[in-house]
Design a protein around this motif. Structure first.
Motif, short mmCIF file in Angstrom:
data_model
loop_
_atom_site.label_atom_id
_atom_site.label_comp_id
_atom_site.label_asym_id
_atom_site.label_seq_id
_atom_site.Cartn_x
_atom_site.Cartn_y
_atom_site.Cartn_z
N THR A 185 0.89 -1.32 0.08
CA THR A 185 0.04 0.07 -0.06
C THR A 185 0.92 1.35 0.01
O THR A 185 0.66 2.24 -0.79
N GLU A 188 2.04 2.10 -3.36
CA GLU A 188 1.10 2.50 -4.37
C GLU A 188 0.79 3.99 -4.31
O GLU A 188 0.58 4.98 -4.77
N ASP A 201 6.47 -0.86 -9.54
CA ASP A 201 5.35 -1.74 -9.03
C ASP A 201 5.85 -2.86 -7.96
O ASP A 201 7.04 -3.14 -7.96
N HIS A 333 -5.37 1.89 2.05
CA HIS A 333 -5.39 2.64 1.01
C HIS A 333 -5.94 3.95 0.98
O HIS A 333 -6.94 4.08 1.83
#
Length: 403
Positions: A185, A188, A201, A333
Motif C-alpha cells: 500500500t 501505491e 511496482d 489505501h
C-alpha cells in the motif's frame, strides 16, 4: 506553594485560546544526493517552508531542530541558527528518534504558549544515504541495542523489530502477507508523490519471493535510507493574520507521549508496547476532546511494517490482532476507510523520521495533496515512534480551530 504544572485541560484551553497551527511546509528532493551537507538540506527545507508560509526569514524568532546521523554537532540547533543567519529568542533540539518530528510540533506550541517565541521553524535534514558508508550504516543499526546485553549476542535494530513481528504473528495467528500488505500500500501511494524514492511496482508475490533479512521481514518491510530535508512553520492564528498570511493555519488540536522501554531486553511483552502507544494517543485525544471516530486520515510511523500494525492497534484504530487483516483487505489505501500515509511513508517515499508525515498531513488538510488527496479531510492523526517501538508521540491536527 510550588508552581502548578499545567494539566491536559489547561493545555486544551491554551490551544483553544491561542489557535496554534502550522502555516507553511517544505520538502527538498529526496534520494541519494552527493555533495550536499546536512546543513544544506536544513537550509533548503527551511527556505521552502518560509516561502510556503508567505513570511520572511526575519519573521522567524524560534528554531527547533532534530539531529544529524552523519554530521554530529554538539549544539545542533544553535549551530544551524548561526548557519542560516537567524538570532532566535527560542531554540531547542529534539532527539527522540522517530518520535522527534511529531513532538517538534508540540514543543513549538508549548514555547509559543509560554511566550518564548511567536513564529517557530521546525526543521530536519540529513545526508544519511550519501554520507554514511555501508560499514557505517551497519554500525548505526546497532545503536538501538544494548551494548552489553544485546549487541554482543547479535541483535540489531532490524532483528529487534523482527522479533516483535514474530511475536505479533504468533499472538494474532497472522501470516507474512499481513506485514507485507503495508509495504504494498505504501508503494501505491508513493507512485503519486512527486519526490518519492521508490515508485516501482510492488506486489505481495514480489515480497514473498524475496529473501528474508530477519524472519519474517524482507527488505521491503524495512524503511529506506535517504538524503533530504523537510520543515514546517508553527505560529498562532493571530500572528498569521498580523503577518498578512492569506491561508489559515492547520491547527494543533492535541498532543501526547508514551514510553515503554529503551532496550528490547527491558520489554516484557507486546502489552507493554501497546500500553505506551495507547497512553500517547489517549493524551492527544483527551486534549483535543476527540475520539478515533473524528479522524479522517492517519499518518503512522512505518520504519518497519510491524510498527504500523502495532500502532494501528495501540491507538485503537482497529481492534487488537486485526491490523494485519485490515492491511491485507486494502483498508489502508487512500481511497479506503483508513487512509494511511498517503505520501508513501518511510517504506517508499523517504526516511527523515516523521517529518514527511507531518508535512503530508498539512497538505492533505489544506487540500493541496494533488493526486493523493483524500476527499475533504478535516482531522488528521500523526504518530511517531523512536527506538524499537520504545518512545511515542502523537498529535491531532485540524483545518478548523479547536472548539
Amino acid at each position: 506553594m510550588g508552581t502548578q504544572i499545567p494539566n491536559i485541560e489547561d493545555t486544551r484551553e491554551l490551544l483553544k485560546k491561542n489557535q496554534i497551527g502550522i502555516v507553511g511546509v517544505g520538502e527538498t528532493e529526496q534520494g541519494k544526493i552527493p555533495g550536499k551537507s546536512s546543513f544544506h538540506f536544513l537550509s533548503e527545507a527551511s527556505k521552502l517552508a518560509i516561502e510556503d508560509a508567505g513570511i520572511q526569514k526575519s519573521d522567524v524568532d524560534g528554531i527547533i531542530t532534530a539531529f544529524s546521523l552523519v554530521e554530529e554537532t554538539f549544539m545542533h540547533c544553535t549551530t544551524f541558527a548561526d548557519y542560516i543567519g537567524i538570532n532566535p529568542k527560542y531554540f531547542e533540539s529534539v532527539a527522540i528518534g522517530g518520535a522527534t518530528a511529531v513532538w517538534m510540533t508540540a514543543a513549538a506550541a508549548m514555547a509559543i504558549n509560554s511566550g518564548q517565541a511567536e513564529v517557530i521553524l521546525c526543521v530536519r535534514g540529513d545526508n544519511t544515504l550519501s554520507g554514511i558508508s555501508s560499514t557505517g550504516m551497519i554500525a548505526l543499526i546497532r545503536e538501538m541495542c544494548h551494548g552489553e546485553f544485546e549487541y554482543p549476542y547479535g541483535l540489531t535494530t532490524p532483528g529487534g523489530y523482527a522479533l516483535m513481528a514474530q511475536r505479533y504473528l504468533h499472538e494474532s495467528k497472522g501470516k507474512r502477507e499481513h506485514l507485507h500488505s503495508v509495504a504494498v500500500t505504501m508503494r501505491e501511494h508513493a507512485k503519486l508523490k512527486e519526490n518519492a524514492m521508490n515508485k516501482d511496482d510492488l506486489s505481495l508475490d514480489d515480497i514473498l519471493n524475496t529473501r528474508l533479512l530477519a524472519s519474517p521481514l524482507t527488505k521491503f518491510d524495512c524503511s529506506i535510507v535517504s538524503d533530504g530535508g523537510a520543515a514546517f512553520i508553527v505560529t498562532t492564528n493571530a500572528k498569521a493574520k498580523e503577518l498578512g498570511l492569506k491561508r489559515d493555519p492547520v491547527y494543533l488540536h492535541g498532543m501526547g507521549q508514551g514510553f515503554s522501554h529503551q532496550y528490547l531486553t527491558s520489554c516484557a511483552d507486546l502489552d507493554q508496547i501497546y500500553g505506551a502507544i495507547e497512553t500517547s494517543g489517549e493524551k492527544a485525544f483527551k486534549t483535543a476532546g476527540m475520539t478515533n471516530e473524528n479522524v479522517d486520515i492517519t499518518f503512522l510511523y512505518d520504519c518497519f511494517t510491524i510498527t504500523t500494525l502495532l500502532e494501528l492497534e495501540g491507538l485503537g484504530i482497529v481492534p487488537r490482532n486485526h491490523a494485519g487483516a485490515a492491511a491485507l483487505e486494502g483498508r489502508l489505501h487512500k481511497d479506503a476507510d483508513i487512509p494511511l500515509n498517503t505520501h508513501g511513508g518511510l517504506l517508499s517515499q523517504a526516511h527523515l523520521g516523521a517529518m514527511h508525515h507531518v508535512v503530508e498531513a498539512v497538505l492533505q488538510l489544506r487540500g493541496d495533496a494533488g493526486a493523493r488527496q483524500v476527499k475533504n479531510p478535516s482531522t488528521a492523526l500523526v504518530h511517531g515512534n523512536g527506538g524499537i517501538v520504545s518512545a511515542h508521540s502523537t498529535i491531532l491536527l485540524g483545518n478548523e480551530p479547536l472548539s
